[in-house]
Design a protein around this motif. Structure first.
Motif, short mmCIF file in Angstrom:
data_model
loop_
_atom_site.label_atom_id
_atom_site.label_comp_id
_atom_site.label_asym_id
_atom_site.label_seq_id
_atom_site.Cartn_x
_atom_site.Cartn_y
_atom_site.Cartn_z
N ASN A 190 0.83 -1.20 0.00
CA ASN A 190 0.00 0.00 0.00
C ASN A 190 0.87 1.27 0.00
OD1 ASN A 190 -2.41 -1.43 -0.01
ND2 ASN A 190 -2.58 -1.46 2.23
N ASN A 191 1.96 1.24 0.76
CA ASN A 191 2.85 2.40 0.78
C ASN A 191 3.52 2.61 -0.57
OD1 ASN A 191 2.32 3.05 3.47
ND2 ASN A 191 3.96 1.75 4.26
N ILE A 208 3.62 5.50 -5.95
CA ILE A 208 3.48 5.33 -7.40
C ILE A 208 2.31 6.16 -7.91
CG2 ILE A 208 2.86 3.67 -9.21
CD1 ILE A 208 4.42 1.57 -7.44
N ASN A 209 1.18 6.11 -7.21
CA ASN A 209 0.01 6.88 -7.63
C ASN A 209 0.29 8.38 -7.65
OD1 ASN A 209 -1.62 4.63 -8.00
ND2 ASN A 209 -2.39 4.65 -5.91
N LEU A 226 -5.25 5.38 -16.39
CA LEU A 226 -3.99 5.33 -15.65
C LEU A 226 -4.19 5.45 -14.14
CD1 LEU A 226 -0.88 5.21 -16.02
CD2 LEU A 226 -0.90 7.72 -16.05
N LEU A 227 -5.15 6.26 -13.73
CA LEU A 227 -5.36 6.53 -12.30
C LEU A 227 -6.60 5.84 -11.75
CD1 LEU A 227 -4.52 10.36 -12.32
CD2 LEU A 227 -2.99 8.43 -11.84
N SER A 228 -7.07 4.82 -12.44
CA SER A 228 -8.33 4.17 -12.03
C SER A 228 -8.13 3.06 -11.02
CB SER A 228 -9.05 3.60 -13.27
OG SER A 228 -8.27 2.56 -13.85
N GLY A 229 -7.04 3.09 -10.31
CA GLY A 229 -6.79 2.05 -9.32
C GLY A 229 -5.88 0.98 -9.87
N CYS A 255 6.79 4.15 -13.53
CA CYS A 255 5.56 4.79 -14.01
C CYS A 255 5.40 4.58 -15.52
CB CYS A 255 5.56 6.27 -13.68
SG CYS A 255 5.36 6.62 -11.91
N ALA A 256 6.51 4.55 -16.24
CA ALA A 256 6.45 4.31 -17.68
C ALA A 256 5.89 2.92 -17.97
CB ALA A 256 7.85 4.45 -18.29
N VAL A 257 6.31 1.93 -17.19
CA VAL A 257 5.77 0.57 -17.37
C VAL A 257 4.27 0.57 -17.12
CG1 VAL A 257 5.79 -1.77 -16.44
CG2 VAL A 257 7.96 -0.58 -16.83
N GLU A 258 3.83 1.30 -16.10
CA GLU A 258 2.39 1.36 -15.81
C GLU A 258 1.63 2.09 -16.91
OE1 GLU A 258 -0.88 0.34 -13.16
OE2 GLU A 258 1.10 -0.45 -13.70
#
Length: 336
Positions: free
Chosen positions: A37-38, A43-44, A75-78, A106-109
């Motif tokens: 979670n941390n 990352i978020n 991208l930010l939908s959880g 973040c690029a991978v995400e």
């Protein structure tokens, strides 16, 4: 590149004598969930900063703003943030600082989010639900969804390239970009999606051939991006060729294990529990591990892949390797 296992020779055997496992040094489940979670929070925050709704370098006229909204929507939908977390942990495992790998993580995400947008399109898997919300094209339309996916891909390259400003040598940044490009292209996601789309119209002589084809799909469509996350983290952390290769093999096992578990959950959980359309592959006649092996054998195969993944971690620092051990155990036991 040939995977470090084959379904024909190993999946049908399922269980072999157990190896010395690393789980004796793992965190308690509650401690690892707090750790996850941390990591996810950091990352978020980074993702939010990297893709602001307003950007002084881009004109704020309505069409561009709509594309940005679509990018942020997916991208930010959880999501579990497993891939960027893996990238950060791999960097730390080989002795680097996680902050150095954050742009690449973040690029991978971003690449993952882009692939989800494209995967859900009517011309692909035609899905309407993702992470408990309407899919991107259902909210923004197909044209804007495709533009958002393309924008996320290009932004991923930009963010990774900027790692030179964090002190990462340029040759390592180039190496990381090459790994990401390989994961996206004909050696990765494109090949996996093409094989997946063709699967329904293909005929196979026997179950072994079906298993080979299923492995080809998911090594390329799912495991390859998990692999890229770990490898890029190792690159950014200054890892040796040997360490990066062990991370690659670990992540490939984990990536395929993720898909095996996903197939099992798709047949045993509801859409509400999963946050996406359950049972769709069964309805459309797609190949899945439970379909070819049965649910229980698929579960046993996932456990076997977990053991193989952890085998590739032997020799790493016993303290730094703990998160990767726990991550593999978390994936094999996940319920959504």
């Amino acid at each position: 590149m040939r995977p470090p296992y084959t379904l024909v020779s190993s999946a049908m055997r399922l269980i072999r004598p157990s190896i010395r496992r690393l789980t004796s040094i793992a965190y308690p489940d509650s401690e690892f969930m707090s750790y996850m979670n941390n990591k996810a929070k950091s990352i978020n925050k980074a993702l939010d900063d990297f893709v602001p709704l307003c950007n002084n370098s881009v004109p704020l006229w309505e069409p561009v703003l709509e594309v940005r909204k679509a990018m942020r929507y997916t991208l930010l939908s959880g999501g579990k943030r497993l891939r960027p977390m893996l990238c950060l942990v791999a960097c730390e495992l080989v002795g680097g600082q996680g902050s150095t790998a954050m742009p690449s993580a973040c690029a991978v995400e971003m690449i993952h989010a882009s692939s989800l947008i494209l995967d859900d399109l009517p011309c692909m898997d035609d899905d309407s639900l993702r992470r408990g919300k309407p899919t991107n094209h259902k909210v923004f339309g197909e044209k804007t969804a495709i533009l958002a996916a393309n924008s996320l891909m290009s932004l991923a390259v930009k963010q990774t390239s900027a790692s030179t400003s964090l002190g990462v040598p340029s040759e390592r940044v180039l190496w990381a970009v090459e790994e990401m490009a390989r994961a996206v292209g004909m050696a990765g996601l494109v090949a996996g999606q093409a094989a997946d789309l063709a699967g329904g119209s293909m005929s196979f002589e026997n179950k072994d051939d079906e298993l080979r084809h299923l492995e080809l799909i998911h090594i390329h469509k799912t495991a390859v991006l998990v692999e890229a996350a770990a490898v890029v983290g190792g690159i950014m952390g200054g890892g040796s060729d040997e360490a990066i290769e062990r991370l690659r093999r670990y992540a490939r096992c984990v990536g395929l294990m993720y898909q095996v578990v996903d197939d099992v959950l798709d047949e045993t959980k509801s859409s509400e529990e999963l946050g996406k359309t359950a049972g769709k592959d069964l309805i459309t006649g797609k190949l899945t591990y439970p379909k070819l092996m049965g649910v229980e054998n698929a579960r046993e195969y996932a456990k076997r892949l977990n053991r193989e993944a952890q085998e590739h971690l032997q020799g790493f620092n016993s303290d730094r390797v703990v998160p990767l051990v726990c991550l593999a155990d978390y994936i094999v036991k996940r319920q959504n």
